[in-house]
Write an enzyme that holds these catalytic residues in place. Structure first.
Site, short mmCIF file in Angstrom:
data_model
loop_
_atom_site.label_atom_id
_atom_site.label_comp_id
_atom_site.label_asym_id
_atom_site.label_seq_id
_atom_site.Cartn_x
_atom_site.Cartn_y
_atom_site.Cartn_z
N TYR A 68 -2.55 -1.45 10.04
CA TYR A 68 -2.48 -1.57 8.59
C TYR A 68 -1.15 -1.07 8.05
CZ TYR A 68 -3.93 -0.92 3.69
OH TYR A 68 -4.02 -0.98 2.31
N SER B 99 0.84 -1.19 0.00
CA SER B 99 0.00 0.00 0.00
C SER B 99 0.88 1.24 0.00
CB SER B 99 -0.88 0.00 1.26
OG SER B 99 -1.53 1.24 1.43
#
Length: 267
Positions: free
Chosen positions: A158, A145
């Site tokens: 995350y 990401s």
């Protein structure tokens, strides 16, 4: 990015985790369109089977918990029995864990995100590597990401997991190069998926001014990058981190026109 030719993955077998929707479904479709046989996996059976039916004889769905070693072994064994081996692996399955300040996120929630988003990638690599090696090599694409390239507030679990995926990718790339196994990571920015739908970011130009390109991306734009890294078009690329984020991680966008500071002498 135009990507490889339409048959760039012809007769290759690719496993795509989290393939029932979003980025995973787009990657499965793109790999199949490039000629691959796709084994798409997910916990969402109804949606996963629908994607597999859409792709016809080029795809098969398997229910798969990426945190389960037994499930990973079953997926790898199925690929070996059905297709003779594995040429590509897309470690895409993941969750966001929601938006929480660091001090507000519970240890349980943190561990859950890391278990799925990072440990799941580790288990996939460890399980599929021997199968891929026996098949003569291959390509692994780990979906990280933009949060794995910078410090993004309110993403403790995350962000930490995605940074871990980035590092694990480089370790694997170094260890597996001699086996003709390439390992790279893709770092999507803000993309329209079910995971981001609740944010309500509009489509089109100007919808996302935080990125220099001024808009959110599409799953198909990420899928083209994934297929590029799976294919021979990227044959000399390993250990790389490919940001597909509209320039979001490149630097801040100027919100006012730049004016020359006349106090600075010219050179």
């Amino acid at each position: 990015m135009t990507g490889p030719s339409a048959d760039g993955l012809r007769d290759r077998t690719v496993i795509v985790t989290g393939g029932a929707r979003g980025l995973g479904a787009a990657a499965a479709r793109a790999a199949a369109a490039a000629g691959a046989r796709v084994l798409l996996t997910d916990l969402r059976e109804k949606e996963g089977r629908a994607v597999a039916r859409e792709l016809g004889g080029r795809a098969r769905f398997v229910r798969h918990d990426v945190t389960s070693e037994d499930d990973w072994r079953a997926v790898a064994d199925l690929a070996s029995r059905t297709y003779g081996g594995v040429d590509g692996l897309v470690n895409n399955a993941g969750i966001s864990g929601g938006s929480h300040a660091l001090e507000e996120q519970t240890a349980e929630a943190f561990r859950r995100v890391v278990d799925i988003d990072l440990t799941g990638v580790f288990l996939g690599l460890r399980t599929v590597i021997p199968v891929m090696r026996a098949h003569g090599g291959g390509s692994v694409v780990n979906v990280s990401s933009a949060a794995g390239l910078m410090g993004l507030a309110r993403t403790a679990g995350y962000g930490a997991a995605k940074w871990g995926v980035r590092g694990l990718t480089k370790i694997a790339a170094v260890e597996l190069a001699a086996d003709r196994i390439r390992v790279n990571s893709v770092h999507p920015g803000m993309i329209h998926t079910p995971m981001t739908a609740h944010l309500g970011i509009p489509d089109g130009e100007g919808g996302y001014p935080a990125a220099p390109l001024g808009r959110v991306g599409t799953p198909e734009e990420i899928a083209r990058a994934v297929v590029f890294l799976l294919s021979d078009a990227s044959s000399y690329v390993t250990g790389a981190e490919l940001a597909v984020d509209g320039g979001w991680t490149t630097g801040p966008v100027l919100t006012t026109p730049f004016k020359e500071d006349r106090r600075c002498p010219s050179t």
